[in-house]
Structure formats: structure tokens, C-alpha cells
Design a protein around this motif. Structure first.
Motif, PDB file in Angstrom:
ATOM      1  N   ILE A  77       3.624  -4.674   2.492  1.00 45.79           N
ATOM      2  CA  ILE A  77       2.542  -3.993   3.197  1.00 45.79           C
ATOM      3  C   ILE A  77       2.844  -4.178   4.668  1.00 45.79           C
ATOM      4  O   ILE A  77       2.620  -5.248   5.243  1.00 45.79           O
ATOM      5  CB  ILE A  77       1.161  -4.544   2.796  1.00 45.79           C
ATOM      6  N   ASP A  85      -1.960   2.245   3.633  1.00 44.16           N
ATOM      7  CA  ASP A  85      -3.071   1.422   4.094  1.00 44.16           C
ATOM      8  C   ASP A  85      -2.716  -0.043   3.846  1.00 44.16           C
ATOM      9  O   ASP A  85      -1.659  -0.345   3.290  1.00 44.16           O
ATOM     10  CB  ASP A  85      -4.394   1.812   3.413  1.00 44.16           C
ATOM     11  N   GLU A  87      -3.746  -2.159   1.781  1.00 43.36           N
ATOM     12  CA  GLU A  87      -3.882  -2.656   0.411  1.00 43.36           C
ATOM     13  C   GLU A  87      -2.852  -2.037  -0.531  1.00 43.36           C
ATOM     14  O   GLU A  87      -2.791  -2.397  -1.701  1.00 43.36           O
ATOM     15  CB  GLU A  87      -5.299  -2.367  -0.105  1.00 43.36           C
ATOM     16  N   THR A  88      -2.044  -1.123  -0.005  1.00 44.99           N
ATOM     17  CA  THR A  88      -1.077  -0.401  -0.826  1.00 44.99           C
ATOM     18  C   THR A  88       0.338  -0.771  -0.396  1.00 44.99           C
ATOM     19  O   THR A  88       0.746  -0.464   0.720  1.00 44.99           O
ATOM     20  CB  THR A  88      -1.274   1.121  -0.676  1.00 44.99           C
ATOM     21  N   SER A  90       4.288  -0.495   0.099  1.00 43.97           N
ATOM     22  CA  SER A  90       5.224   0.615   0.281  1.00 43.97           C
ATOM     23  C   SER A  90       6.554   0.258  -0.367  1.00 43.97           C
ATOM     24  O   SER A  90       7.058  -0.840  -0.197  1.00 43.97           O
ATOM     25  CB  SER A  90       5.482   0.867   1.771  1.00 43.97           C
ATOM     26  N   TYR A 121      -2.264  -4.494  -8.417  1.00 42.22           N
ATOM     27  CA  TYR A 121      -2.318  -3.441  -7.391  1.00 42.22           C
ATOM     28  C   TYR A 121      -2.787  -2.139  -8.019  1.00 42.22           C
ATOM     29  O   TYR A 121      -2.493  -1.846  -9.177  1.00 42.22           O
ATOM     30  CB  TYR A 121      -0.943  -3.250  -6.738  1.00 42.22           C
ATOM     31  N   LYS A 122      -3.526  -1.347  -7.246  1.00 38.06           N
ATOM     32  CA  LYS A 122      -4.065  -0.084  -7.744  1.00 38.06           C
ATOM     33  C   LYS A 122      -3.088   1.075  -7.595  1.00 38.06           C
ATOM     34  O   LYS A 122      -3.098   2.022  -8.362  1.00 38.06           O
ATOM     35  CB  LYS A 122      -5.358   0.253  -7.002  1.00 38.06           C
ATOM     36  N   ARG A 123      -2.251   1.002  -6.557  1.00 36.13           N
ATOM     37  CA  ARG A 123      -1.301   2.075  -6.300  1.00 36.13           C
ATOM     38  C   ARG A 123      -0.187   1.553  -5.396  1.00 36.13           C
ATOM     39  O   ARG A 123      -0.283   0.478  -4.821  1.00 36.13           O
ATOM     40  CB  ARG A 123      -1.982   3.281  -5.666  1.00 36.13           C
ATOM     41  N   VAL A 124       0.846   2.359  -5.283  1.00 38.66           N
ATOM     42  CA  VAL A 124       1.980   2.060  -4.422  1.00 38.66           C
ATOM     43  C   VAL A 124       2.406   3.370  -3.769  1.00 38.66           C
ATOM     44  O   VAL A 124       2.193   4.449  -4.332  1.00 38.66           O
ATOM     45  CB  VAL A 124       3.130   1.402  -5.240  1.00 38.66           C
ATOM     46  N   SER A 125       2.966   3.284  -2.567  1.00 42.38           N
ATOM     47  CA  SER A 125       3.346   4.500  -1.843  1.00 42.38           C
ATOM     48  C   SER A 125       4.806   4.433  -1.408  1.00 42.38           C
ATOM     49  O   SER A 125       5.432   3.366  -1.445  1.00 42.38           O
ATOM     50  CB  SER A 125       2.447   4.684  -0.612  1.00 42.38           C
ATOM     51  N   VAL A 158       2.617   8.864  -3.764  1.00 48.46           N
ATOM     52  CA  VAL A 158       1.823   7.751  -4.274  1.00 48.46           C
ATOM     53  C   VAL A 158       1.933   7.712  -5.799  1.00 48.46           C
ATOM     54  O   VAL A 158       1.995   8.746  -6.451  1.00 48.46           O
ATOM     55  CB  VAL A 158       0.340   7.909  -3.853  1.00 48.46           C
ATOM     56  N   ASP A 160      -0.230   5.984  -8.894  1.00 47.74           N
ATOM     57  CA  ASP A 160      -1.376   5.209  -9.340  1.00 47.74           C
ATOM     58  C   ASP A 160      -0.939   4.252 -10.427  1.00 47.74           C
ATOM     59  O   ASP A 160      -0.197   4.638 -11.340  1.00 47.74           O
ATOM     60  CB  ASP A 160      -2.483   6.144  -9.856  1.00 47.74           C
TER      61      ASP A 160
END
Length: 162
Positions: A77, A85, A87-88, A90, A121-125, A158, A160
Motif C-alpha cells: 500500500i 486507496d 486499504e487496497t 497494489s 483484504y477486500k480487493r487489490v488493484s 481491480v 474483488d
């Protein structure tokens, strides 16, 4: 090709400099040599490895084949290309050229997605050049384009993890 996927060892962290340079997409039409110091002079590129391993959201898996590390996928992050953001995580991923196109990158990505899911984690980008052939692989493992990235030549994608 036989390979294993494992966590990076602390003594291998300097390899991320090589893999970060290898991760930079160079379109076919670009004929100049990209200077290696770009990984230090572009703040968003350097953010992918700056201080890596010192933060709680830093994770790295490597692929080992022929007795050497041949690829890496890591997340952080940080204010890098693909940052969404605070919380996501990379994604960054790279393999040495001679190991590309053999399914190793896809396997690395899937293992990292499993790890991040297990960590809650909810998502990754990730950020990717719009001309990069890897966009297909990213879609195959569950990433979706959500819009332009840091500039008009890049997609922000992204995945999910729910």
C-alpha cells in the motif's frame, strides 16, 4: 517447466529492483533503451519497492526455477502506479523474459490473490499500460478495468477478493 512458488526471503529483497525494472512495459514502437535509473527517478515507480518489507501490508511471492528466482509478485500500500486507496494493496509482477509465456505469472498472481484473501483484504488493484499484452492475463485471474490509471496511457484494474 518445473518451478516452485514461495515467499521471498529477506536476503532476496534486493532482487525486487531487477523485477521492478523488468515490470516496466515498453511498447514495440519504442526503440530506445529505457535507463535503469528510471526505477529511482520516477517516484511512482520507486514507491513499489521503497521500504518494501517494512510495512504490515507488504507481501511478496517468488517463482524459483532452475535453482534461481525467475519471477516475483509483490503488493504494497504505497503511492505507486495502480494505487487506489490506503486499504487496497497494489500489485506488481514481473518475470525474466525467458520465463514469460509459460504460465508462471498466472500462477504467481493466483497464489498472491489466495494469500490476500486469507489475510482478509477486500480487493487489490494494479496499474497497467493500455498496450500491455498482460491485460488479458489480469482479466483471466479476475481483474476488471475500472477506468484510467495515473495517466491516459494506463488502465486502473481491480480484483474483488470477496
Amino acid at each position: 517447466m518445473d518451478y516452485i512458488i514461495r515467499e521471498i526471503r529477506e536476503d532476496e529483497l534486493p532482487l525486487l529492483e531487477d523485477f521492478l525494472y523488468e515490470a516496466i512495459f515498453i511498447p514495440d514502437w519504442y526503440k530506445e533503451e529505457l535507463p535503469r535509473d528510471i526505477i529511482y527517478t520516477d517516484p511512482q515507480i520507486y514507491a513499489a519497492i521503497k521500504g518494501f518489507g517494512s510495512r504490515p501490508d507488504d507481501y511478496c511471492l517468488v517463482a524459483e526455477a532452475d535453482g534461481k528466482v525467475v519471477g516475483a509478485v509483490w503488493v504494497a500500500i504505497a503511492d505507486e502506479y495502480g494505487h487506489m486507496d490506503d486499504e487496497t494493496p497494489s500489485f506488481s509482477i514481473s518475470l525474466y523474459k525467458e520465463y514469460r509465456g509459460k504460465g508462471i505469472g498466472t500462477a504467481l498472481m493466483r497464489k498472491m490473490l489466495e494469500l490476500l484473501t486469507a489475510k482478509g483484504y477486500k480487493r487489490v488493484s494494479l496499474g497497467v499500460n493500455k498496450e500491455n499484452y498482460a491485460v488479458r492475463m489480469y482479466k483471466k485471474v479476475g481483474f476488471e478495468i475500472i477506468g484510467d490509471g495515473a495517466n491516459e496511457t494506463e488502465w486502473l484494474m481491480v480484483c474483488d477478493l470477496k
